[in-house]
Design an enzyme around this catalytic site. Structure first.
Site, PDB file in Angstrom:
ATOM      1  NE  ARG A 123      41.206  34.445  40.271  1.00 62.81           N
ATOM      2  CZ  ARG A 123      40.967  34.041  38.919  1.00 62.81           C
ATOM      3  NH1 ARG A 123      40.116  33.612  38.500  1.00 62.81           N
ATOM      4  NH2 ARG A 123      41.171  34.858  38.203  1.00 62.81           N
ATOM      5  CB  CYS A 158      45.181  39.483  40.325  1.00 64.74           C
ATOM      6  SG  CYS A 158      45.263  40.441  38.964  1.00 64.74           S
TER       7      CYS A 158
HETATM    8  P1  FAD Z   1      50.834  27.576  45.713  1.00 59.14           P
HETATM    9  O1  FAD Z   1      50.909  29.273  45.624  1.00 59.14           O
HETATM   10  O2  FAD Z   1      52.160  27.121  45.922  1.00 59.14           O
HETATM   11  O3  FAD Z   1      50.065  27.658  47.049  1.00 59.14           O
HETATM   12  C1  FAD Z   1      48.802  28.690  46.627  1.00 59.14           C
HETATM   13  C2  FAD Z   1      47.499  27.914  47.955  1.00 59.14           C
HETATM   14  O4  FAD Z   1      47.497  26.673  46.755  1.00 59.14           O
HETATM   15  C3  FAD Z   1      48.529  27.201  48.951  1.00 59.14           C
HETATM   16  O5  FAD Z   1      47.355  27.774  50.095  1.00 59.14           O
HETATM   17  C4  FAD Z   1      48.794  26.549  49.260  1.00 59.14           C
HETATM   18  O6  FAD Z   1      48.975  25.242  50.491  1.00 59.14           O
HETATM   19  C5  FAD Z   1      47.958  25.670  48.142  1.00 59.14           C
HETATM   20  N1  FAD Z   1      48.259  24.692  47.750  1.00 59.14           N
HETATM   21  C6  FAD Z   1      48.991  24.082  46.403  1.00 59.14           C
HETATM   22  N2  FAD Z   1      48.892  22.886  46.297  1.00 59.14           N
HETATM   23  C7  FAD Z   1      47.844  21.514  46.853  1.00 59.14           C
HETATM   24  C8  FAD Z   1      47.717  20.838  46.295  1.00 59.14           C
HETATM   25  N3  FAD Z   1      48.574  19.483  45.698  1.00 59.14           N
HETATM   26  N4  FAD Z   1      46.791  20.497  47.627  1.00 59.14           N
HETATM   27  C9  FAD Z   1      46.051  21.508  48.164  1.00 59.14           C
HETATM   28  N5  FAD Z   1      46.666  22.914  48.291  1.00 59.14           N
HETATM   29  C10 FAD Z   1      47.599  22.702  47.608  1.00 59.14           C
HETATM   30  N6  FAD Z   1      45.385  32.658  38.878  1.00 59.14           N
HETATM   31  C11 FAD Z   1      44.378  32.748  38.664  1.00 59.14           C
HETATM   32  O7  FAD Z   1      43.530  32.118  38.425  1.00 59.14           O
HETATM   33  N7  FAD Z   1      44.160  33.746  37.395  1.00 59.14           N
HETATM   34  C12 FAD Z   1      45.474  34.089  36.717  1.00 59.14           C
HETATM   35  O8  FAD Z   1      44.784  34.523  35.325  1.00 59.14           O
HETATM   36  C13 FAD Z   1      46.447  34.289  37.159  1.00 59.14           C
HETATM   37  N8  FAD Z   1      47.654  35.033  36.437  1.00 59.14           N
HETATM   38  C14 FAD Z   1      48.846  34.643  37.127  1.00 59.14           C
HETATM   39  C15 FAD Z   1      49.682  35.206  36.403  1.00 59.14           C
HETATM   40  C16 FAD Z   1      51.031  35.526  37.023  1.00 59.14           C
HETATM   41  C17 FAD Z   1      52.603  35.518  36.613  1.00 59.14           C
HETATM   42  C18 FAD Z   1      51.003  34.810  38.982  1.00 59.14           C
HETATM   43  C19 FAD Z   1      52.650  34.796  38.922  1.00 59.14           C
HETATM   44  C20 FAD Z   1      50.196  34.283  39.211  1.00 59.14           C
HETATM   45  C21 FAD Z   1      48.822  34.445  38.614  1.00 59.14           C
HETATM   46  N9  FAD Z   1      48.075  33.486  39.261  1.00 59.14           N
HETATM   47  C22 FAD Z   1      46.702  32.954  38.224  1.00 59.14           C
HETATM   48  C23 FAD Z   1      48.028  33.513  40.747  1.00 59.14           C
HETATM   49  C24 FAD Z   1      47.980  31.389  40.831  1.00 59.14           C
HETATM   50  O9  FAD Z   1      48.596  31.568  39.545  1.00 59.14           O
HETATM   51  C25 FAD Z   1      46.649  30.902  41.046  1.00 59.14           C
HETATM   52  O10 FAD Z   1      46.440  31.679  42.370  1.00 59.14           O
HETATM   53  C26 FAD Z   1      47.768  28.990  41.567  1.00 59.14           C
HETATM   54  O11 FAD Z   1      46.780  28.670  42.118  1.00 59.14           O
HETATM   55  C27 FAD Z   1      48.507  29.001  42.615  1.00 59.14           C
HETATM   56  O12 FAD Z   1      48.612  27.915  42.424  1.00 59.14           O
HETATM   57  P2  FAD Z   1      50.600  27.104  42.693  1.00 59.14           P
HETATM   58  O13 FAD Z   1      50.724  25.851  42.946  1.00 59.14           O
HETATM   59  O14 FAD Z   1      51.265  28.410  42.620  1.00 59.14           O
HETATM   60  O15 FAD Z   1      50.169  27.501  44.382  1.00 59.14           O
HETATM   61  N1  EPU Z   2      41.817  48.387  33.941  1.00 58.81           N
HETATM   62  C1  EPU Z   2      42.688  49.388  34.138  1.00 58.81           C
HETATM   63  N2  EPU Z   2      43.868  49.557  35.033  1.00 58.81           N
HETATM   64  C2  EPU Z   2      44.861  49.165  35.663  1.00 58.81           C
HETATM   65  C3  EPU Z   2      44.651  47.409  35.484  1.00 58.81           C
HETATM   66  C4  EPU Z   2      43.018  47.431  34.452  1.00 58.81           C
HETATM   67  O1  EPU Z   2      42.089  50.923  34.335  1.00 58.81           O
HETATM   68  O2  EPU Z   2      45.813  49.147  36.316  1.00 58.81           O
HETATM   69  C5  EPU Z   2      41.011  47.941  33.863  1.00 58.81           C
HETATM   70  C6  EPU Z   2      41.407  47.464  32.019  1.00 58.81           C
HETATM   71  O3  EPU Z   2      41.684  47.746  31.292  1.00 58.81           O
HETATM   72  C7  EPU Z   2      39.497  46.458  32.561  1.00 58.81           C
HETATM   73  C8  EPU Z   2      39.504  45.770  33.819  1.00 58.81           C
HETATM   74  O4  EPU Z   2      40.281  47.146  34.152  1.00 58.81           O
HETATM   75  O5  EPU Z   2      39.174  47.349  31.276  1.00 58.81           O
HETATM   76  C9  EPU Z   2      39.356  44.618  33.705  1.00 58.81           C
HETATM   77  O6  EPU Z   2      41.057  44.126  33.623  1.00 58.81           O
HETATM   78  P1  EPU Z   2      42.166  43.721  33.036  1.00 58.81           P
HETATM   79  O7  EPU Z   2      41.462  42.565  31.986  1.00 58.81           O
HETATM   80  O8  EPU Z   2      43.364  43.157  33.244  1.00 58.81           O
HETATM   81  O9  EPU Z   2      41.460  41.625  34.274  1.00 58.81           O
HETATM   82  P2  EPU Z   2      41.366  41.817  35.282  1.00 58.81           P
HETATM   83  O10 EPU Z   2      40.257  42.271  35.945  1.00 58.81           O
HETATM   84  O11 EPU Z   2      42.032  43.046  36.293  1.00 58.81           O
HETATM   85  C10 EPU Z   2      40.869  39.064  35.827  1.00 58.81           C
HETATM   86  C11 EPU Z   2      41.956  38.450  36.468  1.00 58.81           C
HETATM   87  C12 EPU Z   2      43.109  37.839  36.197  1.00 58.81           C
HETATM   88  C13 EPU Z   2      42.913  37.151  35.229  1.00 58.81           C
HETATM   89  C14 EPU Z   2      42.758  38.507  33.892  1.00 58.81           C
HETATM   90  C15 EPU Z   2      42.162  38.335  32.680  1.00 58.81           C
HETATM   91  C16 EPU Z   2      41.221  38.495  39.154  1.00 58.81           C
HETATM   92  C17 EPU Z   2      41.407  39.198  40.347  1.00 58.81           C
HETATM   93  N3  EPU Z   2      42.720  38.569  37.833  1.00 58.81           N
HETATM   94  O12 EPU Z   2      41.639  40.573  35.596  1.00 58.81           O
HETATM   95  O13 EPU Z   2      44.197  36.800  37.131  1.00 58.81           O
HETATM   96  O14 EPU Z   2      44.055  36.756  34.617  1.00 58.81           O
HETATM   97  O15 EPU Z   2      41.251  38.631  34.324  1.00 58.81           O
HETATM   98  O16 EPU Z   2      41.081  36.562  32.831  1.00 58.81           O
HETATM   99  O17 EPU Z   2      40.186  38.005  39.013  1.00 58.81           O
HETATM  100  C18 EPU Z   2      44.911  36.510  38.944  1.00 58.81           C
HETATM  101  O18 EPU Z   2      43.960  35.884  39.628  1.00 58.81           O
HETATM  102  O19 EPU Z   2      46.222  36.135  40.179  1.00 58.81           O
HETATM  103  C19 EPU Z   2      44.263  36.257  37.921  1.00 58.81           C
HETATM  104  C20 EPU Z   2      46.033  37.742  37.782  1.00 58.81           C
END
Ligand code: FAD
Ligand code: EPU
Length: 279
Positions: A160, A207
């Site tokens: 990240r 997250c």
């Molecule tokens: P923004 O939120 O708009 O911006 C984030 C940062 O990126 C800011 O610093 C912004 O200035 C910069 N930025 C945006 N566009 C550019 C560009 N073109 N050039 C340079 N900088 C830029 N993240 C994960 O990694 N894994 C997940 O599984 C995951 N699951 C998610 C689930 C949900 C329901 C939600 C709401 C979010 C989740 N995220 C997850 C978080 C998020 O989607 C990521 O961090 C994503 O990379 C953010 O992208 P964005 O385009 O929305 O950026």
């Molecule tokens: N868990 C709990 N309680 C909770 C949540 C999780 O006990 O309330 C336990 C789950 O049961 C599991 C472990 O924690 O054993 C890990 O949970 P999960 O599989 O949901 O994954 P995570 O580590 O919480 C990460 C990323 C997510 C990504 C998922 C799927 C981070 C901070 N989070 O979640 O990314 O979608 O794995 O790969 O790295 C994001 O970065 O915004 C994000 C959503």
């Protein structure tokens, strides 16, 4: 190019944040003009907590040519498929589906991430199945008024994290994908989808905290008994401890209080980016 005062609550997935002057750029000339005064770049707003007072800087959004996205059809016998340039304003969910439709593997780990391509590169978005960095061939940046192409290794992509030069805007990328049978791609996508089942459907910014090495922030928040904690309309999700959800009309201040409550009990690092001033 469109310049308008907008509520950032409408442009972020958490649905929180005051107003800013939003510059939606459509061409390289627009980009040059928009970046002549202090600015921030907005992707799909899915990793942001924006202050209730908004931000004083210009907010640059990529539109027009920067949203153009074609992955190109794999050729017969091709082992590695280098895509054409994909606009950084394009949305990842559409690209993940497009790749699957074309029989191109590599983007499946990103299923369910509501990011723009540029925001995903900036955050090196991913899941435990893989990160965007692993699928990148080249990244084009706009920096200090000029465009340049970088090898992804120059971005120092980590968990990240990335090291983009300050103020740099990702404008286009090329992906390196692998032709694969549709069934194999669908099976991978089903696996990634299953891993997201515990994530809430309500408004959130994904997250809130990074996982500490070898553990899960969500699990730690859960064990600490913090799920369900509320501040006004913001709540630590009952489904997944690392999600703070907006149950309707939440304010940034409320969300921030929950962040602080968690950090009083656990040494967790924020994954979100905070825009503007918070108390
Ligand atoms: P923004 O939120 O708009 O911006 C984030 C940062 O990126 C800011 O610093 C912004 O200035 C910069 N930025 C945006 N566009 C550019 C560009 N073109 N050039 C340079 N900088 C830029 N993240 C994960 O990694 N894994 C997940 O599984 C995951 N699951 C998610 C689930 C949900 C329901 C939600 C709401 C979010 C989740 N995220 C997850 C978080 C998020 O989607 C990521 O961090 C994503 O990379 C953010 O992208 P964005 O385009 O929305 O950026
Ligand atoms: N868990 C709990 N309680 C909770 C949540 C999780 O006990 O309330 C336990 C789950 O049961 C599991 C472990 O924690 O054993 C890990 O949970 P999960 O599989 O949901 O994954 P995570 O580590 O919480 C990460 C990323 C997510 C990504 C998922 C799927 C981070 C901070 N989070 O979640 O990314 O979608 O794995 O790969 O790295 C994001 O970065 O915004 C994000 C959503």
């Amino acid at each position: 190019m469109k310049v308008e005062r907008r509520r950032l609550a409408e442009l972020t997935t958490l649905g929180v944040g005051g107003t800013a002057e939003v510059w939606t750029v459509e061409t390289p000339a627009d980009l040059l003009e928009a970046t002549r005064a202090p600015y921030r770049v907005l992707g799909n707003g899915s990793n942001l907590l924006v202050s209730d007072r908004g931000v004083p800087e210009r907010v640059v959004r990529l539109g027009g040519v920067f949203r153009r996205a074609r992955l190109g059809k794999p050729r017969r016998g091709e082992r590695v498929h280098l895509t054409p340039w994909v606009g950084a304003g394009a949305l990842l969910p559409a690209l993940v589906q497009e790749a699957a439709r074309l029989g191109l593997s590599g983007l499946e780990p990103l299923l369910g991430i509501p990011a723009s391509v540029g925001g995903a590169v900036r955050m090196n978005a991913g899941t435990r199945f893989g990160e965007i960095g692993e699928a990148l061939e080249a990244v084009e940046l706009f920096h200090e008024g000029t465009f340049r192409v970088l090898d992804p290794t120059e971005l120092d992509l980590g968990y990240r994290s990335s090291r983009l030069p300050p103020g740099a805007i990702v404008t286009r990328v090329r992906f390196r994908l692998t032709p694969a049978p549709a069934e194999a791609i669908e099976a991978r996508m089903a696996e990634v989808d299953a891993a997201r089942k515990s994530q809430p459907k309500r408004k959130s910014a994904g997250c809130a905290f990074k996982n500490p090495p070898g553990d899960s922030a969500g699990r730690l928040i859960d064990v600490a008994g913090l799920k369900g904690l509320r501040e006004g309309s913001a709540m630590i999700s009952l489904e997944h401890g690392n999600f703070i959800v907006n149950t309707g009309g939440a304010r940034a201040e409320e969300v921030w209080r929950l962040v602080k409550r968690v950090q009083e009990e656990l040494p967790l690092e924020l994954e979100w980016e905070v825009w503007g001033e918070l108390p």
